[in-house]
Structure formats: structure tokens, C-alpha cells
Design an enzyme around this catalytic site. Structure first.
Site, mmCIF file in Angstrom:
data_model
loop_
_atom_site.group_PDB
_atom_site.id
_atom_site.type_symbol
_atom_site.label_atom_id
_atom_site.label_comp_id
_atom_site.label_asym_id
_atom_site.label_seq_id
_atom_site.Cartn_x
_atom_site.Cartn_y
_atom_site.Cartn_z
ATOM 1 N N CYS A 55 0.819 -1.216 0.000
ATOM 2 C CA CYS A 55 0.000 0.000 0.000
ATOM 3 C C CYS A 55 0.854 1.268 0.000
ATOM 4 O O CYS A 55 1.993 1.259 0.479
ATOM 5 C CB CYS A 55 -0.908 0.006 1.230
ATOM 6 S SG CYS A 55 -2.404 -0.961 0.994
ATOM 7 N N ALA A 61 9.162 -4.952 4.384
ATOM 8 C CA ALA A 61 9.931 -5.860 5.235
ATOM 9 C C ALA A 61 11.341 -5.325 5.527
ATOM 10 O O ALA A 61 11.904 -5.556 6.597
ATOM 11 C CB ALA A 61 10.017 -7.234 4.570
ATOM 12 N N ASN A 77 11.781 -6.557 -5.321
ATOM 13 C CA ASN A 77 11.205 -7.603 -4.478
ATOM 14 C C ASN A 77 12.074 -7.771 -3.229
ATOM 15 O O ASN A 77 13.296 -7.890 -3.334
ATOM 16 C CB ASN A 77 11.162 -8.908 -5.291
ATOM 17 C CG ASN A 77 10.299 -9.973 -4.648
ATOM 18 O OD1 ASN A 77 10.342 -10.193 -3.447
ATOM 19 N ND2 ASN A 77 9.503 -10.643 -5.467
ATOM 20 N N HIS A 166 -1.196 -6.296 -8.243
ATOM 21 C CA HIS A 166 0.224 -6.131 -8.575
ATOM 22 C C HIS A 166 0.693 -7.242 -9.495
ATOM 23 O O HIS A 166 0.044 -8.281 -9.616
ATOM 24 C CB HIS A 166 1.078 -6.133 -7.305
ATOM 25 C CG HIS A 166 1.186 -7.490 -6.645
ATOM 26 N ND1 HIS A 166 0.151 -8.065 -5.945
ATOM 27 C CD2 HIS A 166 2.202 -8.391 -6.593
ATOM 28 C CE1 HIS A 166 0.529 -9.239 -5.479
ATOM 29 N NE2 HIS A 166 1.767 -9.472 -5.866
ATOM 30 N N GLN A 168 4.607 -9.126 -11.010
ATOM 31 C CA GLN A 168 6.020 -9.280 -10.705
ATOM 32 C C GLN A 168 6.807 -9.298 -12.014
ATOM 33 O O GLN A 168 6.261 -9.559 -13.083
ATOM 34 C CB GLN A 168 6.273 -10.585 -9.962
ATOM 35 C CG GLN A 168 5.583 -10.688 -8.621
ATOM 36 C CD GLN A 168 6.138 -11.833 -7.780
ATOM 37 O OE1 GLN A 168 7.350 -11.988 -7.625
ATOM 38 N NE2 GLN A 168 5.249 -12.643 -7.236
ATOM 39 N N GLU A 182 9.667 -22.453 -26.424
ATOM 40 C CA GLU A 182 8.960 -21.601 -27.397
ATOM 41 C C GLU A 182 9.912 -21.079 -28.470
ATOM 42 O O GLU A 182 9.534 -20.958 -29.640
ATOM 43 C CB GLU A 182 8.267 -20.433 -26.687
ATOM 44 C CG GLU A 182 7.093 -20.871 -25.821
ATOM 45 C CD GLU A 182 6.175 -19.714 -25.411
ATOM 46 O OE1 GLU A 182 6.488 -18.550 -25.724
ATOM 47 O OE2 GLU A 182 5.136 -19.985 -24.770
ATOM 48 N N HIS A 301 -0.005 -15.311 -22.093
ATOM 49 C CA HIS A 301 -0.761 -16.501 -21.692
ATOM 50 C C HIS A 301 -1.550 -16.186 -20.423
ATOM 51 O O HIS A 301 -0.987 -15.593 -19.494
ATOM 52 C CB HIS A 301 0.189 -17.654 -21.330
ATOM 53 C CG HIS A 301 1.028 -18.168 -22.440
ATOM 54 N ND1 HIS A 301 0.542 -19.007 -23.407
ATOM 55 C CD2 HIS A 301 2.341 -17.994 -22.730
ATOM 56 C CE1 HIS A 301 1.527 -19.326 -24.250
ATOM 57 N NE2 HIS A 301 2.625 -18.722 -23.866
ATOM 58 N N PHE A 315 -7.243 -29.760 -10.711
ATOM 59 C CA PHE A 315 -5.985 -30.144 -10.083
ATOM 60 C C PHE A 315 -5.079 -30.774 -11.135
ATOM 61 O O PHE A 315 -5.454 -31.768 -11.753
ATOM 62 C CB PHE A 315 -6.238 -31.144 -8.960
ATOM 63 C CG PHE A 315 -6.822 -30.520 -7.720
ATOM 64 C CD1 PHE A 315 -5.992 -30.046 -6.713
ATOM 65 C CD2 PHE A 315 -8.191 -30.380 -7.566
ATOM 66 C CE1 PHE A 315 -6.518 -29.462 -5.572
ATOM 67 C CE2 PHE A 315 -8.729 -29.785 -6.432
ATOM 68 C CZ PHE A 315 -7.889 -29.334 -5.436
ATOM 69 N N MET A 316 -3.910 -30.183 -11.316
ATOM 70 C CA MET A 316 -2.952 -30.770 -12.259
ATOM 71 C C MET A 316 -2.032 -31.691 -11.458
ATOM 72 O O MET A 316 -0.927 -31.314 -11.071
ATOM 73 C CB MET A 316 -2.135 -29.672 -12.944
ATOM 74 C CG MET A 316 -2.915 -28.886 -13.956
ATOM 75 S SD MET A 316 -3.345 -29.873 -15.429
ATOM 76 C CE MET A 316 -4.400 -28.691 -16.288
HETATM 77 O O1 LIG Z 1 6.157 -14.103 -4.847
HETATM 78 P P1 LIG Z 1 4.880 -14.553 -4.198
HETATM 79 O O2 LIG Z 1 3.654 -13.932 -4.833
HETATM 80 O O3 LIG Z 1 4.897 -14.408 -2.702
HETATM 81 O O4 LIG Z 1 4.811 -16.119 -4.465
HETATM 82 C C1 LIG Z 1 4.141 -16.709 -5.524
HETATM 83 O O5 LIG Z 1 4.747 -16.445 -6.781
HETATM 84 C C2 LIG Z 1 6.056 -16.968 -6.987
HETATM 85 C C3 LIG Z 1 6.476 -16.656 -8.395
HETATM 86 O O6 LIG Z 1 5.565 -17.162 -9.344
HETATM 87 C C4 LIG Z 1 6.104 -18.467 -6.706
HETATM 88 O O7 LIG Z 1 7.435 -18.923 -6.754
HETATM 89 C C5 LIG Z 1 5.504 -18.793 -5.338
HETATM 90 O O8 LIG Z 1 5.460 -20.194 -5.157
HETATM 91 C C6 LIG Z 1 4.110 -18.205 -5.265
HETATM 92 O O9 LIG Z 1 3.509 -18.477 -4.012
HETATM 93 O O1 LIG Z 2 -9.650 -38.972 -10.635
HETATM 94 P P1 LIG Z 2 -9.795 -38.060 -9.451
HETATM 95 O O2 LIG Z 2 -9.028 -38.524 -8.261
HETATM 96 O O3 LIG Z 2 -11.224 -37.711 -9.137
HETATM 97 O O4 LIG Z 2 -9.142 -36.680 -9.936
HETATM 98 C C1 LIG Z 2 -7.813 -36.302 -9.699
HETATM 99 O O5 LIG Z 2 -6.889 -37.097 -10.432
HETATM 100 C C2 LIG Z 2 -6.936 -36.987 -11.861
HETATM 101 C C3 LIG Z 2 -5.811 -37.803 -12.427
HETATM 102 O O6 LIG Z 2 -4.566 -37.404 -11.935
HETATM 103 C C4 LIG Z 2 -6.846 -35.533 -12.304
HETATM 104 O O7 LIG Z 2 -7.075 -35.450 -13.696
HETATM 105 C C5 LIG Z 2 -7.867 -34.656 -11.580
HETATM 106 O O8 LIG Z 2 -7.683 -33.301 -11.923
HETATM 107 C C6 LIG Z 2 -7.688 -34.843 -10.069
HETATM 108 O O9 LIG Z 2 -8.609 -34.059 -9.356
#
Ligand SMILES: O=P(O)(O)O[C@H]1O[C@H](CO)[C@@H](O)[C@H](O)[C@H]1O
Ligand SMILES: O=P(O)(O)O[C@H]1O[C@H](CO)[C@@H](O)[C@H](O)[C@H]1O
Lengths: 351, 351
Positions: A55, A61, A77, A166, A168, A182, A301, A315-316
Site C-alpha cells: 500500500c 519488510a 522484491n 500487482h 512481478q 517456445e 498466456h 488439479f494438475m
Molecule cells: O512471490 P509470491 O507472490 O509471494 O509467491 C508466488 O509467486 C512466486 C512466483 O511465481 C512463486 O514462486 C511462489 O510459489 C508463489 O507463491
Molecule cells: O480422478 P480423481 O481422483 O477424481 O481426480 C484427480 O486425479 C486426476 C488424475 O490425476 C486428475 O485429472 C484430476 O484433476 C484430479 O482431481
């Protein structure tokens, strides 16, 4: 044999920028979800919090006091992952234990003095200022870094640790993995087709019109054919442009317009401040500035994690981490959904 | 010039299996975290819940009733991302719009009839049964699939939608991205060094002894030099083994032993049921079974998301998604922490 329908029949699609594949299983959208629900973002964020280090007038820090800024505000940072002066690890002792030097600089840029505002709710003039700053930072850090990564993490669910609007910038003396991939893939495409990949892709999507989310004179936003995240988008300029600083004034105005429209649609999708990571990719800089870069095309992206609602993300994990990314709706379905949403922000409509 | 210290000075490390790099900035562990806190997992899970589709005697989404199983239980995933009979997308119309066929099979395997148990709390004999089943599934699905991905998603924070102890198997008619990368990189290493990469790596880590977490006669668990996730580990057999079904009976017993010890350490780290995605990688199968695969070595990856505590995970967002993975402690620091933890599960000690 049954006719192939991408919305019914799983298939893989090729990502020509990264050089890998995504598994598309759109029929899977039907499965019920009984897993983790995310907390929706807080609604009553104070406009000014003297204890928030982003702010105006707050103490950071390291003891430094922020100026009483009234537009954007750029600073180093306080916990940088990349510093300018790390010693070199020296030669590696074994081919399986290879280290190399990493030097760089990490900065933070506040978009606005208010904590309770986000890009889609800012004015076009304010967004235009952010774009000008992105371009300036790219020029400044680009003089002595090969890669200048401008990115925004938005939303606590997406790892953002501060609600103040914000972004980064992490600039590095090396080409990061994504940049290298790429670079290689665009170079290969260029040498095969004598035309930049993403310029061709712009023209292709302009013609097909099935993956367009928003467009104007100078810009096109699509859910790319090879999208991994449910509502992932790719922002493409009409003109062949290598880097952010090369954008003309009218292209920057048009980018402000398309950004506001895209982000309003995102927020309107689940009526929530839409979390994402976004970032810009352009031709390498530093000692690579004058290298042969005509295969490059500037682009952004957006990688948003939400899948079904404000509280259910994709979830990936599991198969995705160990084998290959998988998505639960087609790029065309996602684009159509976003395209059909209003461009007026839901919070404004309701007033 | 200052002497390089990996725990103080950021650097990049090369992942020879994937062929990419990770940024290691261990000094960053000092930054405070004011971002999202995860909900710790529920503690009072019922042993049997007739409404949980993974429990013995429960009815699943498709109306089928589970048997009253008393060991492991394998069934077809009711919402499979890969099905055996999807039609082929046919030839692609443009090099930037490439699709290909994806066929396969998705199964689920329950580890145990109880919902309130996890692998580290199961007996060695019970874990051995799970290992035998993994091997059997690999043989069965491997007859007509190029890749059989056995994996476990554990913990709601890690996308697991059911607390019942289980893993999944997704078998595909194509080599997924991660498999292709590991195949290419191991092949290249083999042709250069006339020795399988991960056999050499096993010997190297056995000798160095700085990244070892647990070991026994037949197995070694290390935090790999190139780890991305804070407490990521790699499980390596001593012997050159291509696939799970090739493990001898005593190697399987030893794997049960090392798995239990590793997972007890994981749970003891933050005194919480430790979330992760894990999975097995071995030589390709199906029509690739008899191809030249001697560059392959069987191994398991554990990718756990937690960073600082039971409620603070590492977010792989922003720079990580757009540029390159970054970690906040060195592999050696993580290995030392895990190595020094007791092997008796904290829940048992306290009784
Ligand atoms: O820097 P921040 O916003 O505290 O932290 C976030 O962004 C970073 C850069 O993408 C990542 O490495 C961190 O894991 C994420 O929590
Ligand atoms: O199949 P689940 O346990 O419901 O789903 C989970 O595992 C899958 C396989 O890794 C993923 O594609 C889903 O995003 C995750 O939520």
C-alpha cells in the site's frame, strides 16, 4: 464406424509452442466432484491497509517506506529468487549433477493505490499506464538480461500472497525452460513455413472463428486449440511484434481495451474475482536482442485454475504430473462460454 | 570472489530425466508467508462409510455394488478419461491444429478395506500385496497399451477426491509427454555412456550420501539433485530392472519395507498425513515391449506439495508456469531433514 466428435470422444492435441500434447476428455465434465472446495476470495478487502507492504505509505519488510503513489509503483522484491550477484557454481563434477549460474533481478509493480480494485475494474487509462510500465520494465531489465518475465499471480487459490493488485517481473541471465521451448518451436516452424508461427495462428483463428473470446482491430484473444487449463487463453497482436516496447500507442490502447473486456468476462464466468497466472512472452533480450528473432511473436498466456465454479478448480496432479496434462472440456466449448458472457463487469451491473 | 554455497546462492540445476532446469533459491525460505493456508486433512474419517463408493459393499455411480473385499480391490474407473473405443480424429487439417487418437483404460485400485488407513500405517504384508497388484496390472494392461501409468493422488489439497486409500491406473495407446521425455533422455545418456542413466545415478548417490532419505539392500530413496517439489523423492532399485513385474519376490518385500519407512518419514515431517502424487515409470509396453529398452530403469517419483508446514504448500504458479520451476530449499537440505526423522509413525509413537 462412429463419427469423431471432439466434445464426446477423447483425443490428444498438439501444442506447437511447447512441443507437447494434451489429452482432451470432454465427456469427463459429467463426473461429480466430491473433492476439495476452495475458499472464495474475501469480499471486504479494505481500500487502504497501513500494514499491507504494497500500500502507499506502508513500511516494507526491509524498513523502507512506500511513497504516497497514486498510479503504478515499481520496487525491488524484498525476497528475490534471483539476485544480481550470486557466485558461479563452477564446473560440474558429473553429467548427472549439473549446475549453472543464475543471476537476475526480481521486481514488483503495484497497478493502483487501492487494494480493493482489480484490473477489470480499473479505467482504460489506468490499464494503459500498466501496459506502458510493462514495456518500460522490459526495456530497462532487457538491456542486461536474456529474459524478462512479466507475470501476474492473481487470487489466493493461485498462490498470490497479497490481495493488492500487482504483478512481478523476474529477469534472468538465462533462458528459462518455457522460453527455450517456445524459441525452438517457433524457430523450427519459421524455417519450415517462412512465416512466424503465431502470426499464422492469428490468421487461422480469425478465419475459423470457433475459439475466439474477444477481438478488436489490433488484438485477438482465443482459447488456444491446445489449451491445458480449463479457461486458458492466448492474447495475440495482429501485427508481427517482437516485444512489448515495440507496441505503438494505438496498439497499447487497443490492448487496454481487450484486456478489460477479457478480464470482465473472466470475472463474470463464475461471478468471482477470477484467479489466474498470466504473463508475457516476447523475443529474448540482453545479448540476444540482436540475434535472429524474426520467428518470435509477442503474446500473453492466461492460465486460470478454476474448472466448474468459484470453488472448484482443476488439479494438475497424478496423471498430469507423471504423464500428461488432461482437460475436461474442449477449447471450443470454453471459448464459446467465455464469448457469450457479457463484457460489463457483474459488480457494476448490479449497482 | 565469494565462494559458491548452494544453500545461500541461487543457481540452476539440470534434470537429466526430463531435460530441463530448475531454479534453486534456498535463501528464499526466509521470506514470511501471508498467503493461502490449506485445511489440514480431516482426522475423524469413519472406517466404513456405506455411501463412499470405494468402500466394501458400497454402490458405485453406475449402480454396481462393490464386493465385501478384505484386501485390495480393482475396478474400472466410473468416469474414465481414457476409454478403449474412441473414434480416430482423422488427418489434421493444419499443422497448428493437430489432433491424434487417444485410446486406453482407467482403473482404480483400493489398497485396503478401511477408509481410515493409509499406506504407512498398513502392515508390510499388506503393502507387499499392493506391490504385487501394481505388477499384475502393469502386465495385464501392458499387453495392449504402450504406457501403463500407475499413480496415487493422496490428500484433498492434492486433488484427491476420496479419502479411501487407493491408486489409479491410466493405460494409453500413446506415450504421454513425460514418458517420451524420459525415454529420449535415457536413450541419449545410454548411447553416450553405455550404461543406463538411473543405474549410474543410483551408484553416484550411494557413494555421495548427501541426498539419501532411506535405503536398504535393494532400494534407494533420494531427493534427486534436480528435485522441483520441496520434498520430492525418487525411488530407485539397485538392480537394473525394466518394469514392475520384473521385480523378484525379495525385491518386492524390500520395496514394501522402503515404502513404509519413506511414508512414515513423510507423515512425521509435519505430523500430518502427507499429501502427494506418486507414480511408477518403467520401460514402455504394448507393441514397444520388445523394442530396445535397455536404457530404461524402473523408478517411482513422489511429488508432495507441502513446503513449510501441514498448511503451507508450494504454489507452482506465475514464474513457474510461464518460465521455469523454482524451489526454496536445496535437495540436500530436504534430504537431510527427511533422513533425520524417525521411521516410526507419529500416530503410533503417541499411543
Ligand atoms: O512471490 P509470491 O507472490 O509471494 O509467491 C508466488 O509467486 C512466486 C512466483 O511465481 C512463486 O514462486 C511462489 O510459489 C508463489 O507463491
Ligand atoms: O480422478 P480423481 O481422483 O477424481 O481426480 C484427480 O486425479 C486426476 C488424475 O490425476 C486428475 O485429472 C484430476 O484433476 C484430479 O482431481
Amino acid at each position: 464406424a462412429e463419427k469423431f466428435d471432439p466434445a464426446e470422444h477423447q483425443h490428444v492435441r498438439y501444442n506447437p509452442l511447447k512441443g507437447d500434447w494434451v489429452l482432451v476428455s470432454a465427456h469427463r465434465m459429467k463426473r461429480p466432484w466430491s473433492g476439495q472446495e476452495e475458499k472464495p476470495p474475501e469480499e471486504d478487502i479494505p481500500r487502504h491497509d497501513p500494514k499491507n507492504p504494497l500500500c502507499p505509505r506502508a513500511t516494507r519488510a526491509n524498513g523502507k517506506v512506500n511513497p504516497d503513489y497514486d498510479s503504478t509503483f515499481l520496487f525491488d522484491n524484498d525476497f528475490p529468487a534471483l539476485q544480481p550477484d550470486a557466485p558461479d557454481p563452477g564446473p560440474s563434477e558429473h553429467p548427472l549433477l549439473q549446475a549453472a549460474s543464475a543471476r537476475g533481478k526480481c521486481q514488483v509493480m503495484c497497478f493502483h493505490p487501492w487494494t480493493d480494485i482489480t484490473l477489470p475494474l480499473m479505467s482504460l487509462a489506468e490499464i494503459r499506464t500498466v501496459i506502458d510500465r510493462w514495456a518500460e520494465i522490459t526495456t530497462d531489465l532487457g538491456t542486461n538480461h536474456r529474459w524478462v518475465q512479466v507475470f501476474e499471480n492473481k487470487g489466493a487459490v493461485n498462490g498470490c500472497s497479497n490481495p493488492h493488485p500487482h504483478c512481478q517481473v523476474w529477469a534472468s541471465n538465462f533462458m528459462p525452460n518455457e522460453a527455450t521451448a517456445e524459441d525452438n518451436n517457433q524457430k523450427e516452424y519459421f524455417s519450415k513455413h517462412q512465416s512466424p508461427m503465431l502470426v499464422d495462428y492469428y490468421n487461422l483463428e480469425k478465419e475459423k472463428r470457433v475459439r475466439i473470446v474477444v477481438e478488436n482491430e489490433d488484438w485477438l484473444v482465443v482459447v488456444p486449440y491446445w489449451a491445458v487449463w480449463p479457461y486458458e487463453t492466448l492474447v495475440l497482436p495482429r501485427r508481427h511484434v517482437l516485444r512489448l516496447p515495440d507496441l505503438t500507442s494505438s496498439e497499447r490502447d487497443a490492448l487496454a481495451d481487450i484486456t478489460k473486456r477479457l478480464l470482465c468476462k473472466y470475472d463474470n464466468l463464475f461471478e468471482v474475482s477470477f484467479p489466474y497466472s498470466m504473463g508475457w512472452h516476447g523475443a529474448p533480450t540482453g545479448d540476444l536482442t540482436d540475434a535472429e528473432n524474426s520467428h518470435w511473436q509477442l503474446h500473453a498466456h492466461y492460465y486460470p485454475p478454476l474448472l466448474r465454479s468459484a470453488t472448484v478448480k482443476k488439479f494438475m496432479v497424478g496423471f498430469e504430473m507423471l504423464a500428461q496434462a488432461q482437460r475436461d472440456l474442449t477449447a471450443e466449448q470454453a471459448a464459446e462460454k467465455l464469448r457469450n458472457l457479457p463484457e460489463l463487469h457483474y459488480k457494476i451491473k448490479r449497482q
